[in-house]
Write a protein that holds these residues in place. Structure first.
Motif, PDB file in Angstrom:
ATOM      1  N   ALA A 265       0.819  -1.210   0.000  1.00 15.88           N
ATOM      2  CA  ALA A 265       0.000   0.000   0.000  1.00 15.88           C
ATOM      3  C   ALA A 265       0.855   1.263   0.000  1.00 15.88           C
ATOM      4  N   ASP A 266       0.474   2.211  -0.827  1.00 15.71           N
ATOM      5  CA  ASP A 266       0.991   3.574  -0.810  1.00 15.71           C
ATOM      6  C   ASP A 266       2.516   3.654  -0.784  1.00 15.71           C
ATOM      7  N   GLY A 270       1.896   8.873  -0.144  1.00 18.45           N
ATOM      8  CA  GLY A 270       0.960   9.945  -0.441  1.00 18.45           C
ATOM      9  C   GLY A 270       1.261  10.706  -1.709  1.00 18.45           C
ATOM     10  N   TYR A 272       1.117   9.642  -4.721  1.00 22.38           N
ATOM     11  CA  TYR A 272       0.085   9.319  -5.712  1.00 22.38           C
ATOM     12  C   TYR A 272      -0.906   8.335  -5.103  1.00 22.38           C
ATOM     13  N   SER A 273      -2.123   8.339  -5.656  1.00 19.07           N
ATOM     14  CA  SER A 273      -3.159   7.442  -5.133  1.00 19.07           C
ATOM     15  C   SER A 273      -4.081   6.950  -6.243  1.00 19.07           C
ATOM     16  N   THR A 274      -3.641   7.103  -7.504  1.00 19.24           N
ATOM     17  CA  THR A 274      -4.449   6.677  -8.647  1.00 19.24           C
ATOM     18  C   THR A 274      -3.654   5.709  -9.509  1.00 19.24           C
ATOM     19  N   THR A 280      -8.918   6.253  -8.612  1.00 22.49           N
ATOM     20  CA  THR A 280      -8.429   6.208  -7.234  1.00 22.49           C
ATOM     21  C   THR A 280      -8.292   4.759  -6.794  1.00 22.49           C
ATOM     22  N   TRP A 285      -3.784  -2.693  -2.608  1.00 29.98           N
ATOM     23  CA  TRP A 285      -3.123  -2.179  -3.805  1.00 29.98           C
ATOM     24  C   TRP A 285      -2.688  -3.329  -4.715  1.00 29.98           C
ATOM     25  N   TRP A 291      -5.402  -0.733 -11.446  1.00 32.51           N
ATOM     26  CA  TRP A 291      -6.197  -1.197 -10.307  1.00 32.51           C
ATOM     27  C   TRP A 291      -7.536  -1.744 -10.771  1.00 32.51           C
TER      28      TRP A 291
END
Length: 317
Positions: A265-266, A270, A272-274, A280, A285, A291
Motif C-alpha cells: 500500500a501507498d 501519499g 500518488y493514489s491513482t 483512485t 493495492w 487497479w
C-alpha cells in the motif's frame, strides 16, 4: 508573476507541436515565479524528431509540467487517436537536460529502431527530480541494436509511477544495456512504483553506481526482470490475467489473483493514489499499473474483483 499554461494542438492552440512549445517557452522559471504547464493534445507529434528540454532554469517549485488533459489522454492502453509522441527508427522522442521536469499521461512510441536510440533520455546533470506518471512507452518490432524505453544518465531521482512499458525488445546478445528502464549514469536513483512491463528484453537495469527501487512492479513475459542494484518489494514475474494480452490491453482482468490485491500500500507515501487510468486506488493495492479496467467510451467504472491476500510467493521476487 503567475504560473503559465500553454497548449499544443493541431489547430487552435498556442503551438502545433512540443518542439516549438519547448523552444518558445524557454526561460528562468524561478525568476518568473512560475510553473510552466504544457497541455499536450496532439496525436502523432514527433515530426521534428526529438524534443530536447535544454536552456531553462528550474527548481523544485518552479518546474516544467507537461500534461495530457483527460479529453486527449489514453485509457491505460495505447491509443493512436489520443495524444502521443512517435518518432522514426533513428530518433529519440524526448531528451531532458533540465533538473525539474514532469510528464503525465504521455504516450511515447517509435518505429523499429535501427540505431541505438532510447525513447526517452535524461542527461540533466545532478540533483534532478524528473517524473513520468501514467505514461506508456512502446517500441516497434524487435530491434537488432541496444534499446531502452528510458535511459537515465542524470544524477538524482527519477520517478516512474503507474507507467506501462511493452515491446521494448532487442535481439542483441548481452546481459545488460537494454533495460526498458536503464539507470545508466553515476548516482542515478529511479523509484519505479506500480508499473507494468510486458514483452521486454529486460524490465529494469541499473549500471555504475545507480540504484532502482521497485515496488509493486510486474514484469510479464520479459526475458529477464532486472540487472544490477534493483531493490524489489512485492514485485512479480508471473504473468497475470490481462483483459486482452494479444490486443495489447494490459488492464487486469476481474478474475486475476496474481497481481490484483497483492501489492504494498501507498509506496509513494501519499505522492500518488491513482492508477494508469486515473482511478483512485482502493486497498488492497495491486502489482502493476492498473487497479481496475476502464470501460469503453472513456468512462471508468468499478469492477467487482475477487482477490486473495495469500501471495503466491514463487511469483514475487
Amino acid at each position: 508573476m503567475a504560473d503559465r499554461t500553454v497548449t499544443v494542438k493541431a489547430s487552435g492552440g498556442d503551438y502545433t507541436d512540443l518542439w516549438n512549445a519547448e523552444a518558445g517557452e524557454q526561460g528562468d522559471l524561478p525568476t518568473l515565479a512560475r510553473i510552466l504547464t504544457i497541455e499536450h493534445y496532439l496525436a502523432g507529434d514527433g515530426s521534428y524528431g526529438a524534443t530536447t528540454f535544454d536552456g531553462w532554469t528550474t527548481d523544485a517549485t518552479h518546474y516544467i509540467n507537461v500534461v495530457v488533459p483527460a479529453a486527449a489522454r489514453h485509457l491505460g492502453k495505447w491509443d493512436a487517436t489520443k495524444s502521443n509522441y512517435t518518432t522514426s527508427a533513428t530518433q529519440l522522442n524526448v531528451q531532458i537536460q533540465e533538473n525539474f521536469v514532469r510528464f503525465t499521461g504521455f504516450q511515447f512510441g517509435a518505429a523499429t529502431r535501427t540505431v541505438e536510440t532510447p525513447l526517452v533520455k535524461t542527461t540533466g546533470g545532478s540533483g534532478v527530480d524528473i517524473r513520468f506518471i501514467a505514461c506508456i512507452f512502446k517500441a516497434g518490432a524487435t530491434a537488432s541494436v541496444y534499446l531502452q524505453g528510458a535511459l537515465l544518465e542524470s544524477g538524482g531521482t527519477h520517478y516512474f509511477i503507474d507507467c506501462l512499458f511493452y515491446d521494448i525488445q532487442t535481439n542483441v546478445s548481452d546481459t545488460h544495456w537494454f533495460g526498458a528502464i536503464r539507470a545508466g549514469g553515476s548516482g542515478v536513483v529511479a523509484n519505479v512504483w506500480n508499473c507494468t512491463f510486458q514483452n521486454c528484453r529486460q524490465a529494469l537495469g541499473a549500471e555504475s553506481s545507480s540504484t532502482i527501487n521497485a515496488v509493486n512492479v510486474g514484469a510479464a513475459s520479459c526475458t529477464t526482470a532486472d540487472y544490477g542494484t534493483v531493490n524489489k518489494t512485492t514485485c512479480s514475474t508471473t504473468t497475470p490475467t490481462f483483459v486482452d494480452e494479444a490486443g495489447d490491453d494490459f488492464h487486469l482482468a476481474a478474475a486475476d489473483i496474481t497481481w490484483l490485491g497483492q501489492g504494498t500500500a501507498d509506496p509513494g507515501s501519499g505522492l500518488y493514489s491513482t492508477d494508469i487510468d486515473g482511478e483512485t486506488i482502493v486497498a488492497p493495492w495491486p502489482i502493476g499499473a492498473d487497479w481496475r479496467a476502464a470501460a469503453a467510451g472513456g468512462l471508468s467504472i468499478p469492477v467487482a474483483r475477487p482477490y486473495t491476500q495469500a501471495v503466491n510467493r514463487a511469483a514475487v521476487y
